[in-house]
Design a protein around this motif. Sequence first.
Motif, PDB file in Angstrom:
ATOM      1  N   TYR A   9       0.785  -1.231   0.000  1.00  0.00           N
ATOM      2  CA  TYR A   9       0.000   0.000   0.000  1.00  0.00           C
ATOM      3  C   TYR A   9       0.823   1.291   0.000  1.00  0.00           C
ATOM      4  CZ  TYR A   9      -3.947  -3.032   0.830  1.00  0.00           C
ATOM      5  OH  TYR A   9      -4.887  -3.998   0.701  1.00  0.00           O
ATOM      6  N   CYS A  10       2.095   1.222   0.274  1.00  0.00           N
ATOM      7  CA  CYS A  10       2.864   2.458   0.417  1.00  0.00           C
ATOM      8  C   CYS A  10       4.119   2.495  -0.455  1.00  0.00           C
ATOM      9  CB  CYS A  10       3.304   2.682   1.859  1.00  0.00           C
ATOM     10  SG  CYS A  10       2.087   2.235   3.102  1.00  0.00           S
ATOM     11  N   CYS A  66       4.940   4.475  -3.842  1.00  0.00           N
ATOM     12  CA  CYS A  66       5.264   5.903  -3.821  1.00  0.00           C
ATOM     13  C   CYS A  66       6.437   6.215  -2.887  1.00  0.00           C
ATOM     14  CB  CYS A  66       4.059   6.711  -3.384  1.00  0.00           C
ATOM     15  SG  CYS A  66       2.649   6.522  -4.499  1.00  0.00           S
ATOM     16  N   HIS A  67       6.483   5.561  -1.728  1.00  0.00           N
ATOM     17  CA  HIS A  67       7.516   5.950  -0.756  1.00  0.00           C
ATOM     18  C   HIS A  67       8.775   5.089  -0.850  1.00  0.00           C
ATOM     19  CE1 HIS A  67       5.122   9.027   1.169  1.00  0.00           C
ATOM     20  NE2 HIS A  67       4.094   8.198   1.163  1.00  0.00           N
ATOM     21  N   PRO A  87       8.102  11.964  -1.191  1.00  0.00           N
ATOM     22  CA  PRO A  87       8.815  12.252   0.071  1.00  0.00           C
ATOM     23  C   PRO A  87       9.241  10.978   0.792  1.00  0.00           C
ATOM     24  CG  PRO A  87       6.468  12.699   0.308  1.00  0.00           C
ATOM     25  CD  PRO A  87       6.692  12.391  -1.144  1.00  0.00           C
ATOM     26  N   PRO A  88      10.377  11.035   1.477  1.00  0.00           N
ATOM     27  CA  PRO A  88      10.871   9.865   2.210  1.00  0.00           C
ATOM     28  C   PRO A  88      10.113   9.672   3.515  1.00  0.00           C
ATOM     29  CG  PRO A  88      12.300  11.746   2.598  1.00  0.00           C
ATOM     30  CD  PRO A  88      11.278  12.196   1.586  1.00  0.00           C
ATOM     31  N   SER A  92      12.056  10.796   8.384  1.00  0.00           N
ATOM     32  CA  SER A  92      11.094  11.897   8.352  1.00  0.00           C
ATOM     33  C   SER A  92      10.562  12.215   9.750  1.00  0.00           C
ATOM     34  CB  SER A  92       9.925  11.528   7.433  1.00  0.00           C
ATOM     35  OG  SER A  92       8.815  12.369   7.681  1.00  0.00           O
ATOM     36  N   TRP A  98       7.862  13.560  10.254  1.00  0.00           N
ATOM     37  CA  TRP A  98       6.414  13.372  10.181  1.00  0.00           C
ATOM     38  C   TRP A  98       5.972  12.041  10.742  1.00  0.00           C
ATOM     39  CZ3 TRP A  98       2.828  16.947   8.389  1.00  0.00           C
ATOM     40  CH2 TRP A  98       3.391  18.147   7.926  1.00  0.00           C
ATOM     41  N   GLY A 120      -0.799  19.560  -1.198  1.00  0.00           N
ATOM     42  CA  GLY A 120      -0.205  20.889  -1.056  1.00  0.00           C
ATOM     43  C   GLY A 120       1.228  20.796  -0.577  1.00  0.00           C
ATOM     44  N   ILE A 152       4.614  20.625   1.403  1.00  0.00           N
ATOM     45  CA  ILE A 152       5.086  20.001   2.641  1.00  0.00           C
ATOM     46  C   ILE A 152       6.616  19.945   2.620  1.00  0.00           C
ATOM     47  CG2 ILE A 152       4.776  17.672   1.632  1.00  0.00           C
ATOM     48  CD1 ILE A 152       4.302  16.597   4.440  1.00  0.00           C
ATOM     49  N   LEU A 192       2.616  17.781  -3.720  1.00  0.00           N
ATOM     50  CA  LEU A 192       2.002  16.670  -4.436  1.00  0.00           C
ATOM     51  C   LEU A 192       0.697  16.294  -3.765  1.00  0.00           C
ATOM     52  CD1 LEU A 192       5.282  14.567  -4.627  1.00  0.00           C
ATOM     53  CD2 LEU A 192       4.261  15.764  -6.548  1.00  0.00           C
ATOM     54  N   MET A 241      -1.254  12.926  -1.852  1.00  0.00           N
ATOM     55  CA  MET A 241      -1.336  11.522  -1.428  1.00  0.00           C
ATOM     56  C   MET A 241      -2.801  11.181  -1.236  1.00  0.00           C
ATOM     57  SD  MET A 241       0.272   9.500   1.794  1.00  0.00           S
ATOM     58  CE  MET A 241      -0.754   8.340   2.685  1.00  0.00           C
TER      59      MET A 241
HETATM   60  C1  HEC Z   1       0.021   7.249  -4.621  1.00  0.00           C
HETATM   61  C2  HEC Z   1       1.237   7.544  -3.916  1.00  0.00           C
HETATM   62  C3  HEC Z   1       1.251   7.368  -2.399  1.00  0.00           C
HETATM   63  C4  HEC Z   1       0.899   6.245  -1.671  1.00  0.00           C
HETATM   64  C5  HEC Z   1       0.359   4.934  -2.187  1.00  0.00           C
HETATM   65  C6  HEC Z   1       1.168   6.589  -0.303  1.00  0.00           C
HETATM   66  N1  HEC Z   1       1.657   7.860  -0.191  1.00  0.00           N
HETATM   67 FE1  HEC Z   1       2.216   8.811   1.505  1.00  0.00          FE
HETATM   68  N2  HEC Z   1       2.576  10.505   0.463  1.00  0.00           N
HETATM   69  C7  HEC Z   1       2.479  10.609  -0.908  1.00  0.00           C
HETATM   70  C8  HEC Z   1       2.734  11.967  -1.286  1.00  0.00           C
HETATM   71  C9  HEC Z   1       2.740  12.497  -2.716  1.00  0.00           C
HETATM   72  C10 HEC Z   1       2.961  12.689  -0.101  1.00  0.00           C
HETATM   73  C11 HEC Z   1       3.224  14.188   0.017  1.00  0.00           C
HETATM   74  C12 HEC Z   1       1.951  14.958  -0.233  1.00  0.00           C
HETATM   75  C13 HEC Z   1       2.175  16.460  -0.380  1.00  0.00           C
HETATM   76  O1  HEC Z   1       3.046  16.856  -1.148  1.00  0.00           O
HETATM   77  O2  HEC Z   1       1.435  17.208   0.291  1.00  0.00           O
HETATM   78  C14 HEC Z   1       2.890  11.722   0.978  1.00  0.00           C
HETATM   79  C15 HEC Z   1       3.109  12.011   2.318  1.00  0.00           C
HETATM   80  C16 HEC Z   1       3.163  11.084   3.323  1.00  0.00           C
HETATM   81  C17 HEC Z   1       3.589  11.342   4.674  1.00  0.00           C
HETATM   82  C18 HEC Z   1       4.067  12.666   5.245  1.00  0.00           C
HETATM   83  C19 HEC Z   1       5.394  13.069   4.640  1.00  0.00           C
HETATM   84  C20 HEC Z   1       6.556  12.141   4.900  1.00  0.00           C
HETATM   85  O3  HEC Z   1       7.269  11.825   3.939  1.00  0.00           O
HETATM   86  O4  HEC Z   1       6.788  11.711   6.051  1.00  0.00           O
HETATM   87  C21 HEC Z   1       3.455  10.167   5.359  1.00  0.00           C
HETATM   88  C22 HEC Z   1       3.784   9.934   6.822  1.00  0.00           C
HETATM   89  C23 HEC Z   1       2.983   9.180   4.421  1.00  0.00           C
HETATM   90  N3  HEC Z   1       2.821   9.753   3.196  1.00  0.00           N
HETATM   91  C24 HEC Z   1       2.756   7.854   4.742  1.00  0.00           C
HETATM   92  C25 HEC Z   1       2.220   6.917   3.853  1.00  0.00           C
HETATM   93  C26 HEC Z   1       1.916   5.553   4.212  1.00  0.00           C
HETATM   94  C27 HEC Z   1       2.164   4.920   5.572  1.00  0.00           C
HETATM   95  C28 HEC Z   1       1.392   4.963   3.098  1.00  0.00           C
HETATM   96  C29 HEC Z   1       0.846   3.562   2.950  1.00  0.00           C
HETATM   97  C30 HEC Z   1      -0.303   3.278   3.784  1.00  0.00           C
HETATM   98  C31 HEC Z   1       1.415   5.952   2.033  1.00  0.00           C
HETATM   99  N4  HEC Z   1       1.916   7.124   2.541  1.00  0.00           N
HETATM  100  C32 HEC Z   1       0.983   5.717   0.762  1.00  0.00           C
HETATM  101  C33 HEC Z   1       2.171   9.610  -1.798  1.00  0.00           C
HETATM  102  C34 HEC Z   1       1.721   8.358  -1.465  1.00  0.00           C
END
Ligand code: HEC
Length: 493
Positions: A27-28, A31-32, A45-46, A50, A52, A70, A72, A81, A83
């Motif tokens: 699920y994550c 992108c991450h 973003p990493p 982080s 966060w 928006g 970050i 970007l 999420m």
């Molecule tokens: C489709 C792509 C995508 C998926 C899938 C996704 N994320 Fe993200 N996530 C992003 C993006 C893009 C941002 C930054 C959004 C922004 O620019 O405001 C973000 C931001 C975050 C952040 C805050 C910034 C940071 O890097 O610490 C966290 C925490 C996070 N995601 C956790 C998760 C987790 C846990 C999952 C899985 C459950 C997940 N994301 C799934 C795209 C994704």
Amino acid sequence: MLRTALVAFFSAASLQAQDGGQLFSLYCAACHGADGKGATGGQFPPLAGSDWVHGNAARAVEIVLRGLHGEIHVDGRTFNLEMPPQGAVLADDQIAAILTHVRSSWGNKAEPVKSETVKAIRAAGNDRKVPWTAKELLAIHPLPASEPPIANLTSQIYHGTWKDLPDFSQLEATNVEEEHDGLISVTHADRTDEFGLVWQGDLVAPESGTFVFRLDADDAARVMIDGKTVTEVRGTGPMNGSRAKQGKINLTAGPHKIRIEFVEFFGQESIALAWKGPGLPSWRNLADHPIEAAKPSIPIQPSGERAVVYRNFIADTTPRAIGIGFPGGLNLAYSADHLAPELIWSGYFMDGSRHWVDRGQGNQPPAGENVVKLSGTPALPSEARFRGYKLDPSGNPTFMVQIGDQTLQDAWKPGITGGKPGLVRSVTAGNGKNPLEILISDRLPMKQTGDLEFDLGSEIQLHVEQALVESRDGKSFLKLAPGQTAVLTYRWK
Ligand code: HEC
């Protein structure tokens, strides 16, 4: 109907213990990144390192449940970007398991997340129908106040006129101060020229391993860990990246004594220091002034998608070295004297300023970082002769070597393996009679770590396909049968 069925399936599945790592991949990771560093070379973003995901878990729970859009700032970088929310797809215990995994992987250290916590946060915000912005979320869940970068930090100031570092042990400090923010800073020194500063404190290595320190100063400075000099910038000069130095040290996990010495002779007074290593996924500043990467004054860089060639003296290799800067910040110096790749580095390629004005005046060091010296002796038997190189349409070189009646081709290009950028080298032996043995390194120990994976020294991962490698007497070799092609990928760890 389908939706109900899916929800039923997920809640049934969630009755079993959840594997946070597996759910993260599903699920994550797209992108991450599987390594938490942000997929597609950090475009996302990493999560590793982080803020966060540290401290209060509610911030990350809200992001997963309701999404984020928006601007970050994460680990010193800005993203803008989107999420998508995952609250409809993931059950409370799945989100708890994923975030527990995220908060304890890749050097992250934070408490596990409970399913009840996720449940409560979900219920409390159920009327929110749009993704969060970072600003809104921080207003309710501010980022954790971070630990001071250096614990128990003190500074001692000395008055005197020095153009380089004196022996501070022979001198008496005029003032000693505690620095509660744990960051070294010259801004509150009591004068602007002709002084020295010594900082002392405890630096905690999050894990055991090799740490790199990067230092820059106006004027001289030195970093010592447990009494050992790690790196120093000597003499007088500006702080603009051109005099910055890097040094490495192996540390065990836990606190170590750090000592930083500094003198200001004249002009601007400043110091920048950062470190990186296991448990610190990116550079962490130890000074209030962020460190800048060295910027070449006349940068020679690949233009667009085409590699660039540099044919002047390059420091730490032989006079007939050919420098290649590939797009994406990967660089190579191939010695036509030793018939070998001798230096590889990342970041900036070369600074052309020295040879721009005085052609051939001295050796130019690589402009980038993470310079690795692979070898410094001939890679092939003495009868081997350099026969030039050809460039493909992308500017990628193939170096040609004649050995008796056969030609060896050594082709280089940038590429990606295991999600990381690297230099891909294809070595093809000609149709001779005898197998060839080619030196890979005469100084870096090679250790097998996986099926086709090797560690080359402490910084490089080498992936070898379609050939055998052998180590003996501290050297490593590639074995090639006549007509055989081996593919080697060099990546930084
Ligand atoms: C489709 C792509 C995508 C998926 C899938 C996704 N994320 Fe993200 N996530 C992003 C993006 C893009 C941002 C930054 C959004 C922004 O620019 O405001 C973000 C931001 C975050 C952040 C805050 C910034 C940071 O890097 O610490 C966290 C925490 C996070 N995601 C956790 C998760 C987790 C846990 C999952 C899985 C459950 C997940 N994301 C799934 C795209 C994704």
